[in-house]
Scaffold this active site. Structure first.
Site, PDB file in Angstrom:
ATOM      1  N   LYS A  69       0.851  -1.193   0.000  1.00 12.72           N
ATOM      2  CA  LYS A  69       0.000   0.000   0.000  1.00 12.72           C
ATOM      3  C   LYS A  69       0.889   1.245   0.000  1.00 12.72           C
ATOM      4  CE  LYS A  69      -4.230   1.304   2.484  1.00 12.72           C
ATOM      5  NZ  LYS A  69      -4.896   1.170   3.785  1.00 12.72           N
TER       6      LYS A  69
HETATM    7  C1  E4P Z   1      -8.247   2.322   3.732  1.00  8.92           C
HETATM    8  O1  E4P Z   1      -7.477   1.514   3.306  1.00  8.92           O
HETATM    9  C2  E4P Z   1      -8.114   3.000   5.035  1.00  8.92           C
HETATM   10  O2  E4P Z   1      -7.489   2.112   5.925  1.00  8.92           O
HETATM   11  C3  E4P Z   1      -9.443   3.340   5.660  1.00  8.92           C
HETATM   12  O3  E4P Z   1     -10.520   2.889   4.890  1.00  8.92           O
HETATM   13  C4  E4P Z   1      -9.551   4.685   6.252  1.00  8.92           C
HETATM   14  O4  E4P Z   1     -10.835   4.812   6.837  1.00  8.92           O
HETATM   15  P1  E4P Z   1     -11.207   5.961   7.864  1.00  8.92           P
HETATM   16  O5  E4P Z   1     -11.390   7.213   7.093  1.00  8.92           O
HETATM   17  O6  E4P Z   1     -12.472   5.499   8.504  1.00  8.92           O
HETATM   18  O7  E4P Z   1     -10.052   6.071   8.839  1.00  8.92           O
END
Ligand code: E4P
Length: 217
Positions: free
Chosen positions: A87
């Site tokens: 990622k």
């Molecule tokens: C995506 O990969 C992120 O980990 C995540 O969806 C972020 O979500 P949030 O905005 O609820 O922290």
């Protein structure tokens, strides 16, 4: 639409896996910290523990912000387990690292995407997944779901292979709306998946069936 869970909590990952509908996991440094997982060795071990629970892709995020650092970290992450997807943040060096990894056959997820332009760049760089954050757009009075619709249109125009991974999903209606808009994947909390089960007529109907059965027995 594939169902991923957005957590580093092993119990919740097991629960979603046991339900039989889980197809992957996304994590980020904040989710790791929330579970008290700190230090490189512990974090790497935790990724392997997650891979051993779920049948599917597990996104593991780099923390470097320069190309060389991302490549070094991403190679270590990718070597951990065949289910790991590297990622990378949507910044210039993240795009360069994405191109590097895609040319080596290493799968990537471009994260922190908030615009169609960013999603277009991610696809051009050969990202396996692009992660538009719908909840965080909603948080600032911007229509997160509209971004999913716009990216879908652009990707379909050119038949890009990059999968739209709707991220920052906060609740069950986000899940349903992402499915209507044609997101390839959604990642959200366990509650957003379990909410799909709920309907009062199901509960009322089941109680009645059981009561009627018991009358005759
Ligand atoms: C995506 O990969 C992120 O980990 C995540 O969806 C972020 O979500 P949030 O905005 O609820 O922290």
């Amino acid at each position: 639409m594939k169902f991923f869970i957005d957590t580093a909590n092993l119990d919740q990952i097991k629960e979603a896996q046991d339900l039989g509908v889980l197809e992957g996991v996304t994590t980020n440094p904040s989710l790791m910290a929330k579970e008290g997982i700190t230090g490189e060795a512990n974090i790497l071990k935790h990724y392997v523990d997650i891979c051993n629970i779920v049948d599917g892709d597990v996104s593991a995020e780099v923390i470097s912000t320069d190309f060389e650092g991302m490549v070094k970290e991403g190679e270590v992450l990718a070597a951990l387990h065949s289910q790991i997807v590297v990622k990378l943040p949507m910044i210039k060096d993240g795009v360069k690292a994405c191109k590097y990894f895609s040319s080596k056959g290493i799968r990537t997820n471009i994260t922190l995407v908030f615009s169609v332009g960013q999603a277009l760049l991610a696809a051009k760089a050969g990202a396996t997944y692009v992660s538009p954050f719908i909840g965080r757009l909603d948080d600032i009075s911007t229509d997160g779901l509209n971004l999913i619709a716009e990216i879908r249109q652009v990707y379909d125009n050119y038949a890009f292979d990059t999968e739209i991974l709707a991220a920052s999903v906060r609740h069950t209606m986000h899940v349903i709306d992402c499915a209507k808009l044609g997101a390839d994947v959604m990642t959200g909390p366990l509650s957003s998946i379990e909410g799909l089960l709920k309907h009062p007529l199901t509960d009322i109907g089941l109680s009645k069936f059981l009561a009627d059965y018991n009358k005759g027995n």
